[in-house]
Scaffold this motif. Structure first.
Motif, PDB file in Angstrom:
ATOM      1  N   THR A  86       0.835  -1.203   0.000  1.00  0.00           N
ATOM      2  CA  THR A  86       0.000   0.000   0.000  1.00  0.00           C
ATOM      3  C   THR A  86       0.869   1.252   0.000  1.00  0.00           C
ATOM      4  N   LEU A  87       1.958   1.232   0.771  1.00  0.00           N
ATOM      5  CA  LEU A  87       2.885   2.372   0.771  1.00  0.00           C
ATOM      6  C   LEU A  87       3.479   2.586  -0.610  1.00  0.00           C
ATOM      7  N   LEU A  88       3.895   1.496  -1.273  1.00  0.00           N
ATOM      8  CA  LEU A  88       4.452   1.615  -2.615  1.00  0.00           C
ATOM      9  C   LEU A  88       3.436   2.231  -3.574  1.00  0.00           C
ATOM     10  N   SER A  89       2.194   1.779  -3.484  1.00  0.00           N
ATOM     11  CA  SER A  89       1.170   2.306  -4.392  1.00  0.00           C
ATOM     12  C   SER A  89       0.905   3.784  -4.141  1.00  0.00           C
ATOM     13  N   VAL A  90       0.949   4.208  -2.884  1.00  0.00           N
ATOM     14  CA  VAL A  90       0.743   5.627  -2.577  1.00  0.00           C
ATOM     15  C   VAL A  90       1.890   6.464  -3.144  1.00  0.00           C
ATOM     16  N   LEU A  91       3.122   5.996  -2.949  1.00  0.00           N
ATOM     17  CA  LEU A  91       4.283   6.740  -3.452  1.00  0.00           C
ATOM     18  C   LEU A  91       4.254   6.871  -4.972  1.00  0.00           C
ATOM     19  N   LEU A  92       3.774   5.846  -5.655  1.00  0.00           N
ATOM     20  CA  LEU A  92       3.679   5.905  -7.109  1.00  0.00           C
ATOM     21  C   LEU A  92       2.466   6.702  -7.572  1.00  0.00           C
ATOM     22  N   SER A  93       1.397   6.668  -6.784  1.00  0.00           N
ATOM     23  CA  SER A  93       0.141   7.295  -7.207  1.00  0.00           C
ATOM     24  C   SER A  93       0.160   8.811  -7.069  1.00  0.00           C
ATOM     25  N   VAL A  94       0.897   9.332  -6.092  1.00  0.00           N
ATOM     26  CA  VAL A  94       0.901  10.791  -5.892  1.00  0.00           C
ATOM     27  C   VAL A  94       1.437  11.515  -7.123  1.00  0.00           C
ATOM     28  N   PRO A  95       2.642  11.206  -7.629  1.00  0.00           N
ATOM     29  CA  PRO A  95       3.084  11.895  -8.848  1.00  0.00           C
ATOM     30  C   PRO A  95       2.205  11.567 -10.051  1.00  0.00           C
ATOM     31  N   ALA A  96       1.705  10.323 -10.139  1.00  0.00           N
ATOM     32  CA  ALA A  96       0.821   9.970 -11.254  1.00  0.00           C
ATOM     33  C   ALA A  96      -0.449  10.808 -11.218  1.00  0.00           C
ATOM     34  N   ALA A  97      -0.997  11.039 -10.019  1.00  0.00           N
ATOM     35  CA  ALA A  97      -2.218  11.827  -9.898  1.00  0.00           C
ATOM     36  C   ALA A  97      -1.980  13.294 -10.252  1.00  0.00           C
ATOM     37  N   VAL A  98      -0.829  13.826  -9.829  1.00  0.00           N
ATOM     38  CA  VAL A  98      -0.510  15.224 -10.157  1.00  0.00           C
ATOM     39  C   VAL A  98      -0.407  15.401 -11.667  1.00  0.00           C
ATOM     40  N   LEU A  99       0.197  14.430 -12.331  1.00  0.00           N
ATOM     41  CA  LEU A  99       0.315  14.514 -13.800  1.00  0.00           C
ATOM     42  C   LEU A  99      -1.027  14.255 -14.483  1.00  0.00           C
ATOM     43  N   ALA A 100      -1.892  13.454 -13.870  1.00  0.00           N
ATOM     44  CA  ALA A 100      -3.155  13.093 -14.504  1.00  0.00           C
ATOM     45  C   ALA A 100      -4.254  14.118 -14.273  1.00  0.00           C
ATOM     46  N   ALA A 101      -4.166  14.920 -13.203  1.00  0.00           N
ATOM     47  CA  ALA A 101      -5.202  15.905 -12.902  1.00  0.00           C
ATOM     48  C   ALA A 101      -5.118  17.070 -13.881  1.00  0.00           C
ATOM     49  N   SER A 102      -6.249  17.510 -14.364  1.00  0.00           N
ATOM     50  CA  SER A 102      -6.270  18.555 -15.389  1.00  0.00           C
ATOM     51  C   SER A 102      -5.759  19.893 -14.876  1.00  0.00           C
ATOM     52  N   ASN A 103      -5.854  20.156 -13.568  1.00  0.00           N
ATOM     53  CA  ASN A 103      -5.441  21.447 -13.031  1.00  0.00           C
ATOM     54  C   ASN A 103      -3.998  21.491 -12.547  1.00  0.00           C
ATOM     55  N   THR A 104      -3.291  20.352 -12.567  1.00  0.00           N
ATOM     56  CA  THR A 104      -1.898  20.342 -12.125  1.00  0.00           C
ATOM     57  C   THR A 104      -0.951  19.750 -13.170  1.00  0.00           C
ATOM     58  N   THR A 105      -1.481  19.174 -14.224  1.00  0.00           N
ATOM     59  CA  THR A 105      -0.623  18.539 -15.221  1.00  0.00           C
ATOM     60  C   THR A 105       0.148  19.587 -16.022  1.00  0.00           C
ATOM     61  N   PRO A 106       1.382  19.297 -16.415  1.00  0.00           N
ATOM     62  CA  PRO A 106       2.143  20.255 -17.236  1.00  0.00           C
ATOM     63  C   PRO A 106       1.662  20.326 -18.678  1.00  0.00           C
ATOM     64  N   GLY A 107       0.870  19.352 -19.130  1.00  0.00           N
ATOM     65  CA  GLY A 107       0.390  19.366 -20.508  1.00  0.00           C
ATOM     66  C   GLY A 107      -0.479  18.155 -20.794  1.00  0.00           C
ATOM     67  N   ASN A 108      -1.155  18.198 -21.947  1.00  0.00           N
ATOM     68  CA  ASN A 108      -2.061  17.109 -22.304  1.00  0.00           C
ATOM     69  C   ASN A 108      -1.328  15.786 -22.506  1.00  0.00           C
ATOM     70  N   THR A 109      -0.096  15.867 -23.024  1.00  0.00           N
ATOM     71  CA  THR A 109       0.655  14.625 -23.244  1.00  0.00           C
ATOM     72  C   THR A 109       0.920  13.918 -21.922  1.00  0.00           C
ATOM     73  N   ALA A 110       1.367  14.688 -20.930  1.00  0.00           N
ATOM     74  CA  ALA A 110       1.621  14.101 -19.615  1.00  0.00           C
ATOM     75  C   ALA A 110       0.323  13.589 -18.996  1.00  0.00           C
ATOM     76  N   ARG A 111      -0.758  14.329 -19.170  1.00  0.00           N
ATOM     77  CA  ARG A 111      -2.034  13.928 -18.573  1.00  0.00           C
ATOM     78  C   ARG A 111      -2.538  12.624 -19.188  1.00  0.00           C
ATOM     79  N   LEU A 112      -2.551  12.559 -20.504  1.00  0.00           N
ATOM     80  CA  LEU A 112      -3.049  11.349 -21.171  1.00  0.00           C
ATOM     81  C   LEU A 112      -2.134  10.157 -20.884  1.00  0.00           C
ATOM     82  N   GLY A 113      -0.815  10.402 -20.866  1.00  0.00           N
ATOM     83  CA  GLY A 113       0.106   9.314 -20.579  1.00  0.00           C
ATOM     84  C   GLY A 113      -0.072   8.769 -19.178  1.00  0.00           C
ATOM     85  N   SER A 114      -0.245   9.670 -18.193  1.00  0.00           N
ATOM     86  CA  SER A 114      -0.432   9.230 -16.827  1.00  0.00           C
ATOM     87  C   SER A 114      -1.765   8.511 -16.662  1.00  0.00           C
ATOM     88  N   ARG A 115      -2.815   9.033 -17.291  1.00  0.00           N
ATOM     89  CA  ARG A 115      -4.118   8.358 -17.219  1.00  0.00           C
ATOM     90  C   ARG A 115      -4.038   6.958 -17.824  1.00  0.00           C
TER      91      ARG A 115
END
Length: 539
Positions: A86-115
């Motif tokens: 569970t700890l591993l999944s949280v550590l991986l999910s936090v940056p993935a969520a930041v890249l996947a969220a529309s209001n924090t992602t650096p761009g559509n490519t990063a957002r779609l790739g993370s999603r």
């Protein structure tokens, strides 16, 4: 006196998509009824199985618990693996969520790739990941941590991204206006708002992973699940059910702890008190002391889990060198000359999932209604049925499948009944939560007209919660398709038998084919669910 004329324009005409959505929902309901009949799920089957209950009880009781030292060792290994995963999944999910969220992602490519990565993590069953990692790292804890940790990103990453997208942009804008960098924006303007949701989601996933650990034990991951698998293979039901009871107790304790923490977070003050003049940090109030104590306990538990799981960095990096070779064994996909059998087993998996979802929903609706505080006759009744739901959720579905295989024999009936009982735990909770979240003003308005309790429930409570019911049932169908795939490992029907058999005889190309078939099926269900939710949102 003239009678009022009904203005027909005030009655919305049914839209094309709305009618189509209703037809699809009715078709799924009809398919569930047909599947239950086709699989032979009827009163006669249940009556015939009831005659085996006494025989099974004689073979199960008295429960044979291992010595306390061995029991603590197995429980410690299981908890260490689950917490580390569970700890591993949280550590991986936090940056993935930041890249996947529309209001924090650096761009559509990063957002779609993370999603896409989040969807992929959810699509690959954890048992398949465990098979791969066991071949790379061998039997033990490492394979379980990696399998559960990576698969959990599919759920945690999605929920984390949704939480980030729903933040109040005010604090983040204020931080940015003060000249903060991007990292400072995230840590001071975003993280404090989503932290309660992040902790709640992680605790919920820990509860799920605790039950998943039993399944992974059947493919070689250490802990209680591995011991349960060994006992069942030897037909030692006294030991196997005793260990399953231990898992149930751990799941119930995890559920109670998770609920307590979530309630504490929900009632926590939104921000710490402002420090007095001349102070550079907030005062040590009782609330701050408790929060600090919780954080220290959590840190100690994590450190103990990493130590208890015996995770070796050297073993991890040495195993990575074999990962490419191992993955190469799974490509290209192969049918092994049994494609018709695979398709037939996949179709049986669909029928098991449909029938189990229907039966689970029929049972979950009254149980969930009685567990809702605004529907139950009294708070005591609501508490009793909430406790029943917690108990049902605590029993791993694989253990239920083993029990029903003994009672009804090998085949789809056992898998259907196991998933139906398991669905009551999840659907019952979701139904209760949906009923409690309806707008009380509508209920009060109907009650003010003199309507009875049942009339208020039928005309005000149920209509408000109905769209959520449909969404929950479709989610349960998706879950059941994935679960039905794996229950075949213990002879409960479906395509899981071929998945397990192919991995045992090292036909990894067939494993890939099974995975692709299940992935395609799950994507069809996911697309239908997305379309129905979109149509419901327009109405």
């Amino acid at each position: 006196m003239t009678r009022p004329v009904l203005d027909r324009r005030t009655v919305p005409a049914p839209s094309g998509p709305g009618v189509a959505a209703s037809v699809v929902v009715l078709a799924i309901l009809g398919a569930g009824v047909w599947a239950a009949g086709d699989l032979g799920i009827n009163i006669a089957t249940l009556v015939d199985s009831a005659s085996n209950v006494a025989d099974f009880a004689q073979r199960m009781f008295p429960l044979d618990f291992p010595e306390i030292g061995e029991l603590l060792r197995l429980s410690g290994i299981t908890l260490a693996i689950v917490i580390s995963a569970t700890l591993l999944s949280v550590l991986l999910s936090v940056p993935a969520a930041v890249l996947a969220a529309s209001n924090t992602t650096p761009g559509n490519t990063a957002r779609l790739g993370s999603r896409a990565l989040i969807v992929l993590a959810r699509a690959v069953p954890d048992v398949v990941l465990a098979i791969v990692f066991i071949r790379v790292f061998g039997l033990g804890s490492m394979a379980g941590v990696l399998a559960m940790g990576l698969h959990s990103v599919g759920m945690i990453g999605k929920l984390y991204a949704d939480a980030v997208e729903q933040i109040d942009e005010g604090p983040r804008t204020a931080v940015r206006a003060g000249g903060a960098g991007r990292l400072q924006e995230l840590t001071t303007g975003v993280l404090p708002q989503v932290l309660p949701a992040f902790v709640s989601t992680a605790l919920h996933r820990f509860d799920i992973n605790l039950r998943v650990s039993v399944l992974l034990g059947f493919v070689g991951v250490d802990g209680l699940g591995f011991a349960i698998a060994g006992a069942f293979r030897e037909l030692d039901y006294q030991r196997g059910m005793a260990l399953a009871f231990v898992v149930l107790v751990l799941c119930v304790l995890a559920e109670l702890l998770s609920g307590a923490v979530r309630r504490a977070l929900a009632h926590a003050p939104p921000s710490p008190p402002r420090p007095a003049r001349g102070r550079i940090s907030p005062p040590w109030t009782g609330s701050r002391v408790r929060r600090t104590g919780y954080a220290l306990v959590a840190a100690l538990v994590v450190v103990a889990s990493l130590w208890g799981a015996e995770l070796s960095p050297a073993g991890f990096f040495s195993g990575l060198g074999q990962l490419g070779t191992t993955l190469g064994l799974f490509w290209p996909p192969e049918t092994g000359g049994i494609l018709p059998d695979l398709l037939a087993a996949l179709w049986q998996t669909v029928k098991i999932a449909l029938a189990a979802t229907l039966l689970g929903a029929v049972l979950a609706l009254p149980i969930g209604a009685l567990a809702a505080r605004n529907v139950a006759p009294s708070p005591r009744v609501a508490a009793v049925f909430r406790g029943l739901i917690v108990l049902i959720r605590g029993v791993p579905e694989l253990v239920l499948a083993v029990v029903f295989v003994v009672l009804t024999g090998l085949g789809a009936v056992a898998g259907t009944l196991a998933l139906a009982v398991g669905a009551v735990g999840l659907l019952g909770k979701l139904v209760a939560d949906s009923l409690e979240e309806v707008d009380e003003r509508v209920e009060n308005a109907v009650s003010a007209t003199g309507a009875s309790r049942w009339q208020v429930f039928a005309s005000a409570t149920v209509p408000q919660a109905a769209p959520a019911f449909v969404g929950h049932v479709l989610y349960q169908l998706d879950v059941n398709i994935r679960s039905a795939t794996l229950l075949g490992i213990v002879g409960a029907g479906g395509i899981g038998f071929y998945l397990q058999n192919a991995s045992r005889v090292l036909e990894f190309g067939v494993v890939t084919t099974v995975l692709l078939l299940v992935f395609a099926l799950a994507m069809v269900v996911e697309l239908i669910a997305l379309w129905l939710r979109r149509v419901a949102g327009r109405r």
